[in-house]
Design a protein around this motif. Structure first.
Motif, PDB file in Angstrom:
ATOM      1  N   SER A  14     -12.823   9.793  34.324  1.00 28.96           N
ATOM      2  CA  SER A  14     -11.739  10.588  33.780  1.00 28.96           C
ATOM      3  C   SER A  14     -11.411  10.012  32.571  1.00 28.96           C
ATOM      4  CB  SER A  14     -10.555  10.509  34.743  1.00 28.96           C
ATOM      5  OG  SER A  14     -10.894  11.018  36.043  1.00 28.96           O
ATOM      6  N   ILE A  15     -11.303   8.558  32.454  1.00 28.66           N
ATOM      7  CA  ILE A  15     -10.937   7.824  31.225  1.00 28.66           C
ATOM      8  C   ILE A  15     -12.189   8.033  30.101  1.00 28.66           C
ATOM      9  CG2 ILE A  15     -10.561   5.638  30.030  1.00 28.66           C
ATOM     10  CD1 ILE A  15      -9.070   4.789  32.703  1.00 28.66           C
ATOM     11  N   ALA A  45     -11.968  11.614  28.749  1.00 26.94           N
ATOM     12  CA  ALA A  45     -10.846  11.760  28.052  1.00 26.94           C
ATOM     13  C   ALA A  45     -10.980  11.163  26.650  1.00 26.94           C
ATOM     14  CB  ALA A  45      -9.542  11.099  28.627  1.00 26.94           C
ATOM     15  N   MET A  46     -11.813   9.886  26.387  1.00 24.67           N
ATOM     16  CA  MET A  46     -11.728   9.388  25.219  1.00 24.67           C
ATOM     17  C   MET A  46     -12.896   9.807  24.333  1.00 24.67           C
ATOM     18  SD  MET A  46     -11.113   5.397  26.203  1.00 24.67           S
ATOM     19  CE  MET A  46     -10.875   4.736  24.648  1.00 24.67           C
ATOM     20  N   SER A  53      -1.830  19.542  25.528  1.00 19.23           N
ATOM     21  CA  SER A  53      -2.359  18.411  25.445  1.00 19.23           C
ATOM     22  C   SER A  53      -3.911  18.282  25.287  1.00 19.23           C
ATOM     23  CB  SER A  53      -2.104  17.471  26.574  1.00 19.23           C
ATOM     24  OG  SER A  53      -2.680  17.924  27.857  1.00 19.23           O
ATOM     25  N   SER A 102      -8.535  16.527  26.155  1.00 16.26           N
ATOM     26  CA  SER A 102      -8.677  15.085  26.374  1.00 16.26           C
ATOM     27  C   SER A 102      -7.346  15.050  27.248  1.00 16.26           C
ATOM     28  CB  SER A 102      -8.314  14.371  25.359  1.00 16.26           C
ATOM     29  OG  SER A 102      -7.251  14.616  24.554  1.00 16.26           O
ATOM     30  N   GLY A 103      -6.162  15.825  27.076  1.00 20.46           N
ATOM     31  CA  GLY A 103      -5.118  15.637  28.060  1.00 20.46           C
ATOM     32  C   GLY A 103      -5.356  16.080  29.309  1.00 20.46           C
ATOM     33  N   TRP A 110      -6.794  12.874  30.964  1.00 16.10           N
ATOM     34  CA  TRP A 110      -5.618  11.673  30.925  1.00 16.10           C
ATOM     35  C   TRP A 110      -4.758  12.145  32.315  1.00 16.10           C
ATOM     36  CZ3 TRP A 110      -6.940   7.306  29.509  1.00 16.10           C
ATOM     37  CH2 TRP A 110      -7.223   6.975  28.262  1.00 16.10           C
ATOM     38  N   THR A 121      -6.016  13.876  34.821  1.00 13.83           N
ATOM     39  CA  THR A 121      -6.583  13.840  35.949  1.00 13.83           C
ATOM     40  C   THR A 121      -6.657  12.260  36.225  1.00 13.83           C
ATOM     41  OG1 THR A 121      -8.160  15.503  35.652  1.00 13.83           O
ATOM     42  CG2 THR A 121      -8.992  13.841  36.911  1.00 13.83           C
ATOM     43  N   ALA A 122      -6.749  11.271  35.312  1.00 12.60           N
ATOM     44  CA  ALA A 122      -6.575  10.018  35.614  1.00 12.60           C
ATOM     45  C   ALA A 122      -5.102   9.367  36.095  1.00 12.60           C
ATOM     46  CB  ALA A 122      -6.902   9.130  34.405  1.00 12.60           C
ATOM     47  N   VAL A 123      -4.168   9.924  35.927  1.00 12.44           N
ATOM     48  CA  VAL A 123      -2.947   9.822  36.484  1.00 12.44           C
ATOM     49  C   VAL A 123      -2.809  10.119  37.990  1.00 12.44           C
ATOM     50  CG1 VAL A 123      -0.342  10.306  36.342  1.00 12.44           C
ATOM     51  CG2 VAL A 123      -1.756   9.750  34.148  1.00 12.44           C
TER      52      VAL A 123
END
Length: 459
Positions: A92-93, A96-97, A162, A165-166, A169, A171-173
């Motif tokens: 996910s990160i 996102a990046m 967002s 990428s939002g 992010w 999804t990462a949370v």
């Protein structure tokens, strides 16, 4: 301990594991309704790469689903689930990046490598009694369906505020929340469910691949998820072209999905009460095929798209809900874990194929042709579904045993299979377990237990 309902541990396990599963699937599904639009802004965009980004997680999921279940047998359920969620978090990160389509594809493939489904289901089985296990599994299945609905609604909303990428992010949370739930909310395993019915066993896979009735289900779930993923290579853009802004797509998806659940109920009532399961199954595949043909043939106005989305999801939700139940009845006694492992891998492989084929067809023949290709493949599924045998009503049971030898196990299995209502009986001496598939309206469980006790077993 209640014998009629879930006890405290089972309730906690059911809802906490369902929430973990749901959070993870929510993260995977949220890009479906928006990526066809936002993905065009990434460096290196092409329809093929866009399709790969949507479906990449399916390939790695399909490859690792069975091995991860086996690893959970060796190293424990929770450590393997946490490791899988950590890999999913890293994916996910990475996504996102990334400002290129290639980075997103890599991130999505990493997400898929966190293949925890089989380990989660095995842990759910470990934490539940035989007679309550279907309720726990049904709760998890309900949350998976709910996560798809929520993803279709919240994906466009989160992306509006967002960007792409939002979404990753976010999804990462969600993944971090899932990890915390596994560590602090999911109960510690108090016992182990019989292995063969919940985790794939390598020696059983080859036989199950050649099982004609199970193969029809594996082909079916492959086609179902291939069609879903392929359609979303183009559907969001078509909705925008019909006049519905991306941030408003949830206003269509929410009532369409809720409506599809409402309209599929008559299918299920007829199938169960009239014992027309095969007929309703074939009808649902036919409805799926018809909706795909109409997506291709009819002009893409908002009214047409909205109507066809409802028809598509009536068929999709009915098939998605009924196929695991059919599989559990078709799978030979004692190998349900292996059968489900193949089924899940087929499902994820279908998602990958749908993204790849959708992107390739879009490039070569235009986006509208995706629906035609999927409809033709679905027609082949109808032919396969027509070859399904009528389903027998049955329930699976397992009993711990202390049979002294393989010869005694074979003898007892032969006696069991000749008892009224016993459809299948498999005694696995090496695992000290007896697997039975019975018609519980005919079979007498007390007589079965008495036979097992006389043979030197304990139930």
């Amino acid at each position: 301990m209640s014998v009629t309902g879930l006890n405290k541990i089972e309730k906690k396990a059911a809802f906490s594991l369902a929430a973990v599963f749901g959070l993870r699937m929510l993260g995977l599904f949220m890009i479906l309704p928006v990526f066809a639009v936002y993905g065009t802004q990434l460096i290196g965009y092409s329809p093929v790469w866009l399709g790969l980004a949507i479906g990449a997680y399916g390939l790695t999921q399909a490859m690792l689903q069975i091995p991860m279940g086996m690893l959970s047998d060796k190293f424990g359920r929770k450590p393997v689930i946490l490791a899988g969620l950590l890999v999913f978090l890293l994916g996910s990160i990475v996504a996102a990046m990334s400002d290129s389509i290639y980075g997103v594809v890599f991130g999505r493939a990493l997400q898929g490598m966190g293949a925890i489904a089989s380990a989660v289901l095995a842990l759910a089985a470990d934490l539940s009694r035989e007679e309550q296990r279907p309720k726990v599994m049904a709760t998890i299945g309900m949350f998976i369906g709910l996560s798809f609905t929520v993803a279709m609604v919240f994906g466009p909303i989160v992306a509006q505020f967002s960007g792409l990428s939002g979404l990753f992010w976010f999804t990462a949370v969600l993944t971090v929340l899932a990890m915390l739930m596994i560590q602090f909310m999911v109960p510690q395993s108090v016992h182990k469910a019989p292995r063969g019915d919940n985790v794939a066993v390598a020696g059983q896979l080859n036989t199950l691949f050649r099982h004609g009735q199970l193969a029809r289900l594996n082909i079916g779930v492959f086609v179902l998820h291939m069609a879903l993923t392929a359609c979303f290579v183009t559907l969001p853009k078509q909705l925008i072209d019909s006049g519905l802004a991306l941030e408003q797509h949830w206003q269509l998806y929410l009532p369409a999905l809720l409506g599809s659940f409402f309209f599929m109920v008559p299918f299920m009532i007829i199938a169960i009460k009239k014992q027309k399961e095969k007929q309703m199954f074939v009808a649902a595949v036919a409805l799926l095929t018809l909706s795909l043909l109409l997506f291709w043939y009819l002009p893409s106005s908002f009214a047409v798209l909205a109507t066809l989305i409802v028809l598509f999801f009536v068929a999709f939700n009915y098939l998605e809900a009924t196929m695991p139940s059919i599989l559990s009845r078709l799978a030979p006694a004692g190998v349900k874990g292996s059968a489900m492992g193949i089924y899940s891998s087929s499902q994820f492989l279908g998602a990958f194929a749908g993204g790849l084929i959708g992107g390739a067809v879009s490039t070569a023949y235009g986006e509208q042709s995706i629906f035609l290709v999927m409809a033709v493949i679905s027609l082949l599924w109808i032919v396969a579904a027509l070859g399904m045998k009528p389903l027998k009503k049955s329930k699976s049971y397992s009993f711990a045993t202390n049979i002294a030898s393989e010869e005694e196990a074979d003898e007892v299995a032969e006696q069991l299979i000749n008892m009224p209502g016993v459809i299948e009986a498999t005694l696995v001496h090496s695992e000290a377990v007896a697997y039975l598939k019975v018609d519980d309206k005919v079979a007498d469980l007390q007589d079965i237990k008495a036979l097992l006790n006389r043979a030197g077993t304990v139930s």
